[in-house]
Scaffold this active site. Structure first.
Site, short mmCIF file in Angstrom:
data_model
loop_
_atom_site.label_atom_id
_atom_site.label_comp_id
_atom_site.label_asym_id
_atom_site.label_seq_id
_atom_site.Cartn_x
_atom_site.Cartn_y
_atom_site.Cartn_z
N ASP A 227 -6.73 -22.37 -4.54
CA ASP A 227 -7.67 -21.43 -5.14
C ASP A 227 -8.92 -21.19 -4.30
O ASP A 227 -9.58 -20.17 -4.47
CB ASP A 227 -8.10 -21.94 -6.52
N HIS B 142 -6.61 -31.99 -6.15
CA HIS B 142 -5.28 -31.63 -6.63
C HIS B 142 -4.59 -32.85 -7.22
O HIS B 142 -4.74 -33.95 -6.72
CB HIS B 142 -4.42 -31.05 -5.50
C1 COA Z 1 -7.02 -30.13 -9.90
C2 COA Z 1 -7.61 -31.22 -10.78
C3 COA Z 1 -7.60 -30.75 -12.24
C4 COA Z 1 -6.75 -32.48 -10.64
O1 COA Z 1 -7.28 -33.37 -11.54
P1 COA Z 1 -6.76 -34.87 -11.77
O2 COA Z 1 -5.59 -35.19 -10.94
O3 COA Z 1 -6.65 -35.03 -13.24
O4 COA Z 1 -7.96 -35.68 -11.18
P2 COA Z 1 -9.23 -36.14 -12.02
O5 COA Z 1 -9.81 -35.01 -12.77
O6 COA Z 1 -8.83 -37.39 -12.76
O7 COA Z 1 -10.21 -36.52 -10.84
C5 COA Z 1 -10.20 -37.75 -10.10
C6 COA Z 1 -11.59 -38.01 -9.57
O8 COA Z 1 -11.94 -37.01 -8.62
C7 COA Z 1 -13.03 -36.22 -9.08
N1 COA Z 1 -12.74 -34.84 -8.84
C8 COA Z 1 -11.50 -34.27 -8.83
N2 COA Z 1 -11.61 -32.97 -8.56
C9 COA Z 1 -12.92 -32.72 -8.42
C10 COA Z 1 -13.63 -31.56 -8.14
N3 COA Z 1 -13.02 -30.41 -7.94
N4 COA Z 1 -14.98 -31.64 -8.04
C11 COA Z 1 -15.61 -32.81 -8.22
N5 COA Z 1 -14.97 -33.95 -8.50
C12 COA Z 1 -13.64 -33.90 -8.59
C13 COA Z 1 -13.15 -36.50 -10.57
O9 COA Z 1 -14.45 -36.35 -11.04
C14 COA Z 1 -12.66 -37.92 -10.66
O10 COA Z 1 -13.70 -38.77 -10.24
P3 COA Z 1 -13.99 -40.13 -11.04
O11 COA Z 1 -12.74 -40.93 -10.87
O12 COA Z 1 -15.19 -40.65 -10.35
O13 COA Z 1 -14.21 -39.69 -12.46
C15 COA Z 1 -9.07 -31.54 -10.34
O14 COA Z 1 -9.08 -31.91 -8.98
C16 COA Z 1 -10.01 -30.38 -10.61
O15 COA Z 1 -10.55 -30.27 -11.71
N6 COA Z 1 -10.23 -29.49 -9.61
C17 COA Z 1 -11.06 -28.34 -9.83
C18 COA Z 1 -10.25 -27.24 -10.53
C19 COA Z 1 -9.25 -26.60 -9.62
O16 COA Z 1 -9.55 -26.26 -8.48
N7 COA Z 1 -8.05 -26.42 -10.16
C20 COA Z 1 -6.98 -25.76 -9.43
C21 COA Z 1 -5.94 -26.73 -9.04
S1 COA Z 1 -4.73 -25.99 -7.96
#
Ligand code: COA
Length: 375
Positions: A312, A261
Protein backbone atom coordinates in the site's frame (compact mmCIF):
# COMPACT_ATOMS: atom_id res chain seq x y z
CA UNK A 1 -9.05 -10.15 32.88
CA UNK A 2 -6.05 -12.27 31.92
CA UNK A 3 -6.83 -14.72 29.17
CA UNK A 4 -4.65 -17.50 27.83
CA UNK A 5 -3.11 -16.96 24.40
CA UNK A 6 -5.16 -18.69 21.75
CA UNK A 7 -5.02 -18.80 17.98
CA UNK A 8 -7.74 -16.14 17.95
CA UNK A 9 -5.82 -13.84 20.30
CA UNK A 10 -2.90 -14.21 17.92
CA UNK A 11 -5.11 -13.21 14.97
CA UNK A 12 -4.94 -16.76 13.54
CA UNK A 13 -1.30 -16.01 12.75
CA UNK A 14 0.37 -18.89 10.86
CA UNK A 15 -2.79 -21.04 11.07
CA UNK A 16 -3.23 -23.06 7.86
CA UNK A 17 -6.97 -22.83 7.17
CA UNK A 18 -7.17 -24.36 3.70
CA UNK A 19 -5.18 -25.75 0.80
CA UNK A 20 -4.95 -23.77 -2.44
CA UNK A 21 -3.30 -24.01 -5.85
CA UNK A 22 -3.91 -20.35 -6.68
CA UNK A 23 -1.32 -18.38 -4.78
CA UNK A 24 1.65 -19.00 -2.50
CA UNK A 25 3.80 -16.92 -0.18
CA UNK A 26 6.86 -19.00 0.61
CA UNK A 27 10.18 -17.69 1.94
CA UNK A 28 8.99 -14.17 1.19
CA UNK A 29 8.28 -15.01 -2.47
CA UNK A 30 4.79 -14.31 -3.80
CA UNK A 31 3.68 -16.48 -6.73
CA UNK A 32 0.42 -16.93 -8.61
CA UNK A 33 0.00 -20.56 -9.70
CA UNK A 34 3.76 -21.02 -9.34
CA UNK A 35 4.71 -17.90 -11.35
CA UNK A 36 6.85 -15.46 -9.35
CA UNK A 37 5.09 -12.10 -9.10
CA UNK A 38 8.33 -10.35 -10.15
CA UNK A 39 8.28 -12.12 -13.51
CA UNK A 40 4.57 -11.48 -14.01
CA UNK A 41 4.97 -7.78 -13.15
CA UNK A 42 7.78 -7.49 -15.67
CA UNK A 43 6.46 -9.59 -18.53
CA UNK A 44 2.72 -10.30 -18.28
CA UNK A 45 -0.43 -8.24 -18.66
CA UNK A 46 -3.32 -8.19 -16.17
CA UNK A 47 -5.55 -10.01 -18.67
CA UNK A 48 -3.10 -12.92 -18.72
CA UNK A 49 -2.93 -12.90 -14.93
CA UNK A 50 -6.73 -12.95 -14.73
CA UNK A 51 -6.76 -15.97 -17.05
CA UNK A 52 -4.03 -17.63 -14.97
CA UNK A 53 -6.02 -17.17 -11.76
CA UNK A 54 -9.29 -18.41 -13.30
CA UNK A 55 -8.03 -21.28 -15.45
CA UNK A 56 -4.68 -22.26 -13.90
CA UNK A 57 -2.41 -21.66 -16.92
CA UNK A 58 -1.30 -18.78 -19.13
CA UNK A 59 -3.59 -18.14 -22.12
CA UNK A 60 -2.87 -18.38 -25.82
CA UNK A 61 -3.49 -15.18 -27.82
CA UNK A 62 -6.95 -16.42 -28.78
CA UNK A 63 -7.84 -17.37 -25.20
CA UNK A 64 -6.65 -13.99 -23.93
CA UNK A 65 -8.61 -12.03 -26.46
CA UNK A 66 -11.69 -14.15 -25.80
CA UNK A 67 -11.45 -13.55 -22.03
CA UNK A 68 -10.77 -9.81 -22.39
CA UNK A 69 -13.75 -9.58 -24.75
CA UNK A 70 -15.98 -11.35 -22.24
CA UNK A 71 -14.78 -9.10 -19.41
CA UNK A 72 -15.46 -5.96 -21.50
CA UNK A 73 -18.90 -7.23 -22.54
CA UNK A 74 -19.76 -8.53 -19.05
CA UNK A 75 -18.48 -5.28 -17.56
CA UNK A 76 -21.53 -3.43 -18.86
CA UNK A 77 -23.75 -2.88 -15.83
CA UNK A 78 -27.38 -3.48 -16.91
CA UNK A 79 -29.53 -0.35 -17.18
CA UNK A 80 -32.01 -1.64 -14.55
CA UNK A 81 -29.11 -2.20 -12.14
CA UNK A 82 -27.83 1.35 -12.71
CA UNK A 83 -31.36 2.65 -12.09
CA UNK A 84 -31.27 1.14 -8.60
CA UNK A 85 -27.59 1.88 -7.89
CA UNK A 86 -27.92 5.54 -8.93
CA UNK A 87 -30.17 6.02 -5.93
CA UNK A 88 -27.35 5.26 -3.48
CA UNK A 89 -25.96 8.44 -1.88
CA UNK A 90 -22.92 9.70 -3.77
CA UNK A 91 -21.59 11.39 -0.64
CA UNK A 92 -21.18 7.98 0.99
CA UNK A 93 -17.88 6.20 1.58
CA UNK A 94 -16.96 4.77 -1.86
CA UNK A 95 -16.31 1.30 -0.42
CA UNK A 96 -19.75 1.25 1.21
CA UNK A 97 -21.28 2.39 -2.07
CA UNK A 98 -19.35 -0.31 -3.97
CA UNK A 99 -20.24 -3.04 -1.46
CA UNK A 100 -23.94 -2.24 -1.76
CA UNK A 101 -23.75 -1.86 -5.55
CA UNK A 102 -22.09 -5.28 -5.98
CA UNK A 103 -24.72 -6.80 -3.74
CA UNK A 104 -27.42 -5.15 -5.87
CA UNK A 105 -25.93 -6.61 -9.08
CA UNK A 106 -27.11 -10.04 -8.00
CA UNK A 107 -30.75 -8.96 -8.59
CA UNK A 108 -29.95 -8.50 -12.28
CA UNK A 109 -27.41 -11.24 -12.96
CA UNK A 110 -28.73 -13.88 -15.38
CA UNK A 111 -27.00 -16.63 -13.35
CA UNK A 112 -28.09 -15.51 -9.89
CA UNK A 113 -29.95 -18.71 -9.10
CA UNK A 114 -27.25 -21.02 -10.45
CA UNK A 115 -24.40 -21.86 -8.04
CA UNK A 116 -22.79 -24.37 -10.43
CA UNK A 117 -19.18 -24.15 -11.60
CA UNK A 118 -19.91 -22.84 -15.11
CA UNK A 119 -22.35 -20.20 -13.90
CA UNK A 120 -19.88 -19.11 -11.22
CA UNK A 121 -17.14 -18.66 -13.82
CA UNK A 122 -19.52 -16.51 -15.88
CA UNK A 123 -20.32 -14.47 -12.76
CA UNK A 124 -16.62 -14.13 -11.92
CA UNK A 125 -15.93 -12.78 -15.42
CA UNK A 126 -18.86 -10.36 -15.24
CA UNK A 127 -17.85 -9.09 -11.78
CA UNK A 128 -14.26 -8.63 -12.98
CA UNK A 129 -15.64 -6.27 -15.63
CA UNK A 130 -18.43 -4.71 -13.60
CA UNK A 131 -16.50 -3.68 -10.47
CA UNK A 132 -14.23 -1.29 -12.43
CA UNK A 133 -17.30 0.03 -14.28
CA UNK A 134 -18.97 0.75 -10.93
CA UNK A 135 -15.90 2.35 -9.36
CA UNK A 136 -15.27 4.62 -12.35
CA UNK A 137 -19.04 5.23 -12.64
CA UNK A 138 -19.25 6.31 -9.00
CA UNK A 139 -16.58 8.94 -9.55
CA UNK A 140 -18.23 10.15 -12.75
CA UNK A 141 -21.71 10.33 -11.23
CA UNK A 142 -20.51 12.46 -8.33
CA UNK A 143 -18.88 14.81 -10.82
CA UNK A 144 -22.19 15.08 -12.70
CA UNK A 145 -20.96 12.87 -15.58
CA UNK A 146 -22.51 9.71 -17.04
CA UNK A 147 -20.90 6.29 -16.37
CA UNK A 148 -19.14 4.77 -19.37
CA UNK A 149 -19.13 1.17 -20.59
CA UNK A 150 -15.83 -0.62 -21.20
CA UNK A 151 -14.73 -0.83 -24.85
CA UNK A 152 -14.20 -4.15 -26.60
CA UNK A 153 -10.65 -4.85 -27.75
CA UNK A 154 -9.04 -2.93 -24.88
CA UNK A 155 -7.32 -4.21 -21.75
CA UNK A 156 -8.83 -3.91 -18.29
CA UNK A 157 -6.25 -1.25 -17.37
CA UNK A 158 -6.99 0.81 -20.49
CA UNK A 159 -10.71 0.50 -19.93
CA UNK A 160 -10.65 1.57 -16.30
CA UNK A 161 -8.61 4.71 -17.00
CA UNK A 162 -10.88 5.49 -19.94
CA UNK A 163 -14.04 4.86 -17.90
CA UNK A 164 -12.73 7.13 -15.14
CA UNK A 165 -11.65 10.08 -17.28
CA UNK A 166 -13.64 9.69 -20.49
CA UNK A 167 -10.37 10.12 -22.41
CA UNK A 168 -8.18 7.57 -24.16
CA UNK A 169 -5.33 6.98 -21.67
CA UNK A 170 -1.66 7.32 -22.62
CA UNK A 171 0.49 4.19 -22.94
CA UNK A 172 2.63 4.90 -19.83
CA UNK A 173 -0.41 5.29 -17.60
CA UNK A 174 -1.94 2.09 -18.97
CA UNK A 175 1.30 0.12 -18.46
CA UNK A 176 1.73 1.50 -14.93
CA UNK A 177 -1.84 0.76 -13.94
CA UNK A 178 -1.66 -2.70 -15.49
CA UNK A 179 1.33 -3.56 -13.26
CA UNK A 180 -0.58 -2.23 -10.23
CA UNK A 181 -3.49 -4.52 -11.09
CA UNK A 182 -1.14 -7.51 -11.44
CA UNK A 183 0.48 -6.82 -8.07
CA UNK A 184 -2.88 -6.59 -6.25
CA UNK A 185 -4.63 -9.51 -7.96
CA UNK A 186 -4.23 -12.16 -5.30
CA UNK A 187 -2.55 -12.72 -1.98
CA UNK A 188 -3.23 -16.20 -0.65
CA UNK A 189 -5.48 -16.16 2.41
CA UNK A 190 -5.57 -12.42 3.07
CA UNK A 191 -8.47 -11.23 5.23
CA UNK A 192 -10.90 -10.35 2.42
CA UNK A 193 -10.26 -13.58 0.50
CA UNK A 194 -10.77 -15.54 3.70
CA UNK A 195 -14.12 -13.76 4.24
CA UNK A 196 -15.15 -14.57 0.68
CA UNK A 197 -14.24 -18.22 1.12
CA UNK A 198 -16.11 -18.45 4.44
CA UNK A 199 -19.25 -17.05 2.81
CA UNK A 200 -18.91 -19.30 -0.25
CA UNK A 201 -18.37 -22.36 1.95
CA UNK A 202 -21.89 -22.08 3.37
CA UNK A 203 -23.07 -22.62 -0.25
CA UNK A 204 -24.25 -19.04 -0.36
CA UNK A 205 -23.61 -17.36 -3.72
CA UNK A 206 -20.86 -15.55 -5.65
CA UNK A 207 -22.30 -12.05 -5.15
CA UNK A 208 -22.69 -12.59 -1.39
CA UNK A 209 -19.13 -13.88 -1.13
CA UNK A 210 -17.69 -10.94 -3.07
CA UNK A 211 -19.81 -8.53 -1.03
CA UNK A 212 -18.34 -10.02 2.18
CA UNK A 213 -14.86 -9.64 0.72
CA UNK A 214 -15.45 -5.97 -0.16
CA UNK A 215 -16.66 -5.22 3.36
CA UNK A 216 -13.50 -6.83 4.72
CA UNK A 217 -11.17 -5.06 2.29
CA UNK A 218 -12.52 -1.69 3.41
CA UNK A 219 -10.77 -1.67 6.80
CA UNK A 220 -7.58 0.40 7.25
CA UNK A 221 -5.63 -2.63 8.46
CA UNK A 222 -6.24 -4.22 5.04
CA UNK A 223 -7.14 -2.46 1.76
CA UNK A 224 -8.03 0.86 3.38
CA UNK A 225 -4.34 1.48 4.13
CA UNK A 226 -3.49 2.82 0.63
CA UNK A 227 -5.95 5.69 1.01
CA UNK A 228 -4.65 6.45 4.50
CA UNK A 229 -1.09 6.61 3.15
CA UNK A 230 -2.15 9.36 0.73
CA UNK A 231 -4.01 11.19 3.50
CA UNK A 232 -0.74 11.10 5.47
CA UNK A 233 1.32 12.37 2.51
CA UNK A 234 -1.15 15.20 1.98
CA UNK A 235 -0.85 16.16 5.68
CA UNK A 236 2.95 16.14 5.43
CA UNK A 237 2.79 18.37 2.36
CA UNK A 238 6.45 18.50 1.30
CA UNK A 239 9.63 16.44 1.50
CA UNK A 240 11.46 18.90 3.77
CA UNK A 241 8.81 18.41 6.47
CA UNK A 242 8.57 14.62 6.13
CA UNK A 243 11.27 13.59 8.58
CA UNK A 244 10.01 15.77 11.44
CA UNK A 245 6.41 14.79 10.75
CA UNK A 246 7.06 11.05 10.79
CA UNK A 247 9.29 11.26 13.88
CA UNK A 248 6.45 13.06 15.71
CA UNK A 249 3.99 10.38 14.57
CA UNK A 250 6.29 7.62 15.82
CA UNK A 251 6.77 9.44 19.12
CA UNK A 252 2.96 9.53 19.50
CA UNK A 253 3.04 5.75 18.81
CA UNK A 254 0.82 6.19 15.78
CA UNK A 255 0.37 3.21 13.53
CA UNK A 256 1.96 4.20 10.24
CA UNK A 257 -0.17 3.09 7.32
CA UNK A 258 1.60 1.21 4.54
CA UNK A 259 4.18 -0.41 6.83
CA UNK A 260 4.40 -3.85 8.40
CA UNK A 261 2.85 -7.08 7.32
CA UNK A 262 1.45 -10.16 8.99
CA UNK A 263 3.25 -12.57 6.68
CA UNK A 264 6.29 -10.75 5.26
CA UNK A 265 8.82 -9.96 7.91
CA UNK A 266 11.68 -9.27 5.44
CA UNK A 267 9.76 -7.05 3.06
CA UNK A 268 6.73 -7.19 0.81
CA UNK A 269 7.94 -8.27 -2.67
CA UNK A 270 5.34 -6.01 -4.33
CA UNK A 271 6.62 -2.81 -2.70
CA UNK A 272 9.78 -2.47 -4.81
CA UNK A 273 7.76 -2.52 -8.05
CA UNK A 274 5.45 0.20 -6.79
CA UNK A 275 8.39 2.26 -5.57
CA UNK A 276 9.90 2.07 -9.07
CA UNK A 277 6.58 3.03 -10.69
CA UNK A 278 6.08 5.95 -8.31
CA UNK A 279 9.58 7.28 -9.00
CA UNK A 280 9.21 6.96 -12.79
CA UNK A 281 5.78 8.58 -12.89
CA UNK A 282 6.87 11.39 -10.55
CA UNK A 283 9.74 12.23 -12.91
CA UNK A 284 7.51 11.99 -15.96
CA UNK A 285 4.89 14.30 -14.44
CA UNK A 286 7.57 16.69 -13.12
CA UNK A 287 6.16 16.38 -9.60
CA UNK A 288 8.55 14.21 -7.61
CA UNK A 289 7.49 15.48 -4.17
CA UNK A 290 5.07 12.65 -3.38
CA UNK A 291 7.72 10.07 -4.19
CA UNK A 292 10.41 11.99 -2.31
CA UNK A 293 8.22 12.35 0.78
CA UNK A 294 7.51 8.65 0.63
CA UNK A 295 11.23 7.84 0.48
CA UNK A 296 11.97 9.99 3.53
CA UNK A 297 9.14 8.41 5.53
CA UNK A 298 10.21 4.93 4.41
CA UNK A 299 13.81 5.58 5.54
CA UNK A 300 12.78 6.81 9.00
CA UNK A 301 10.24 4.02 9.65
CA UNK A 302 12.74 1.36 8.58
CA UNK A 303 15.45 2.84 10.80
CA UNK A 304 13.38 3.60 13.86
CA UNK A 305 10.77 0.81 13.82
CA UNK A 306 12.45 -1.86 11.67
CA UNK A 307 9.23 -1.97 9.64
CA UNK A 308 9.29 -2.28 5.86
CA UNK A 309 6.81 -0.79 3.38
CA UNK A 310 4.00 -3.03 2.17
CA UNK A 311 2.04 -3.00 -1.10
CA UNK A 312 0.00 0.00 0.00
CA UNK A 313 2.81 2.44 0.70
CA UNK A 314 4.08 3.30 -2.77
CA UNK A 315 0.79 2.48 -4.48
CA UNK A 316 -0.59 5.67 -2.87
CA UNK A 317 1.79 8.06 -4.65
CA UNK A 318 1.59 5.96 -7.84
CA UNK A 319 -2.22 6.24 -7.98
CA UNK A 320 -1.99 9.93 -7.16
CA UNK A 321 0.37 10.45 -10.11
CA UNK A 322 -2.16 8.62 -12.30
CA UNK A 323 -4.69 11.30 -11.37
CA UNK A 324 -6.89 8.92 -9.36
CA UNK A 325 -8.89 10.55 -6.52
CA UNK A 326 -7.62 9.43 -3.09
CA UNK A 327 -10.95 8.11 -1.81
CA UNK A 328 -11.18 5.55 -4.62
CA UNK A 329 -7.76 3.98 -3.98
CA UNK A 330 -9.33 1.15 -1.96
CA UNK A 331 -12.14 0.52 -4.49
CA UNK A 332 -9.35 0.21 -7.09
CA UNK A 333 -7.81 -2.53 -4.96
CA UNK A 334 -11.17 -4.32 -5.38
CA UNK A 335 -10.99 -3.86 -9.20
CA UNK A 336 -7.93 -6.07 -9.17
CA UNK A 337 -8.54 -8.37 -6.18
CA UNK A 338 -11.94 -9.41 -7.54
CA UNK A 339 -9.98 -11.81 -9.76
CA UNK A 340 -8.32 -13.44 -6.77
CA UNK A 341 -11.52 -13.45 -4.70
CA UNK A 342 -13.57 -15.13 -7.38
CA UNK A 343 -10.81 -17.65 -8.20
CA UNK A 344 -10.71 -18.59 -4.51
CA UNK A 345 -14.50 -18.76 -4.26
CA UNK A 346 -14.58 -21.16 -7.23
CA UNK A 347 -11.75 -23.22 -5.72
CA UNK A 348 -13.58 -23.34 -2.39
CA UNK A 349 -16.73 -24.61 -4.06
CA UNK A 350 -14.84 -27.20 -6.10
CA UNK A 351 -13.75 -28.96 -2.86
CA UNK A 352 -16.20 -27.50 -0.41
CA UNK A 353 -16.49 -28.13 3.28
CA UNK A 354 -18.14 -25.65 5.65
CA UNK A 355 -15.52 -23.39 7.29
CA UNK A 356 -16.52 -23.42 10.92
CA UNK A 357 -13.73 -23.02 13.48
CA UNK A 358 -14.13 -23.14 17.23
CA UNK A 359 -13.64 -20.49 19.92
CA UNK A 360 -12.11 -21.15 23.30
CA UNK A 361 -14.64 -20.04 25.90
CA UNK A 362 -12.99 -17.61 28.34
CA UNK A 363 -16.01 -16.17 30.16
CA UNK A 364 -17.79 -16.80 33.45
CA UNK A 365 -19.25 -20.25 34.13
CA UNK A 366 -22.13 -21.64 36.23
CA UNK A 367 -24.19 -18.45 36.13
CA UNK A 368 -27.79 -18.58 37.38
CA UNK A 369 -30.76 -16.56 36.27
CA UNK A 370 -31.79 -13.73 38.61
CA UNK A 371 -35.25 -12.20 37.98
CA UNK A 372 -34.93 -8.70 36.48
CA UNK A 373 -36.47 -6.91 39.50
CA UNK A 374 -33.83 -8.45 41.76
CA UNK A 375 -30.74 -7.38 39.74
C1 COA B 1 -0.41 -5.11 8.51
C2 COA B 1 -0.61 -5.19 10.02
C3 COA B 1 -2.11 -5.09 10.34
C4 COA B 1 -0.06 -6.53 10.51
O1 COA B 1 -0.37 -6.57 11.85
P1 COA B 1 0.01 -7.76 12.85
O2 COA B 1 0.70 -8.87 12.17
O3 COA B 1 -1.23 -8.06 13.61
O4 COA B 1 1.09 -7.05 13.73
P2 COA B 1 0.76 -6.23 15.06
O5 COA B 1 -0.32 -5.24 14.82
O6 COA B 1 0.60 -7.24 16.17
O7 COA B 1 2.13 -5.45 15.24
C5 COA B 1 3.32 -5.99 15.82
C6 COA B 1 4.13 -4.85 16.41
O8 COA B 1 4.58 -3.99 15.37
C7 COA B 1 3.99 -2.70 15.49
N1 COA B 1 3.54 -2.27 14.20
C8 COA B 1 3.09 -3.08 13.19
N2 COA B 1 2.77 -2.35 12.13
C9 COA B 1 2.99 -1.07 12.48
C10 COA B 1 2.84 0.13 11.80
N3 COA B 1 2.40 0.16 10.55
N4 COA B 1 3.18 1.28 12.42
C11 COA B 1 3.64 1.26 13.68
N5 COA B 1 3.81 0.13 14.38
C12 COA B 1 3.49 -1.02 13.78
C13 COA B 1 2.83 -2.85 16.45
O9 COA B 1 2.55 -1.68 17.15
C14 COA B 1 3.30 -3.96 17.34
O10 COA B 1 4.22 -3.43 18.26
P3 COA B 1 4.16 -3.89 19.79
O11 COA B 1 4.47 -5.35 19.75
O12 COA B 1 5.20 -3.03 20.42
O13 COA B 1 2.76 -3.60 20.23
C15 COA B 1 0.15 -4.03 10.72
O14 COA B 1 1.52 -4.08 10.37
C16 COA B 1 -0.45 -2.68 10.40
O15 COA B 1 -1.38 -2.24 11.07
N6 COA B 1 0.07 -1.98 9.36
C17 COA B 1 -0.50 -0.72 8.97
C18 COA B 1 -1.74 -0.97 8.10
C19 COA B 1 -1.39 -1.46 6.73
O16 COA B 1 -0.49 -0.94 6.08
N7 COA B 1 -2.14 -2.46 6.29
C20 COA B 1 -1.96 -3.02 4.96
C21 COA B 1 -1.34 -4.37 5.04
S1 COA B 1 -0.92 -4.98 3.43
Amino acid sequence: MATPATAADAGLEDIIATGTTICSIEDGVLAYRGFNIDELAEKAGFGEVTYLLFYGSLPTKAQLSDLEGRIAEGGKVPAEAWKLIRQFPLKSNPMEWLRTAVSALSFFDPDTKDNGAEANLRKAIRLTGQIPTLVAGFDRLRKGQEPLDPKAGQSQAWNFLYQLTGKEPDATSVKTFDVCLILHADHELNASTFSGRVTAATLSDMHSAVTSAIGTLKGPLHGGANEQVMVMLEKVGDAAKAEGWIRDALARKDRIMGFGHRVYKNGDPRAKHLMRLSEALGKLKGETKWYEMSRVIDGVVQKEKKLLPNVDFYSASTYHYLGIPTDIFTPIFACSRVTGWTAHIMEQLAHNRLLRPRAEYQGARDQHYVPIEKR
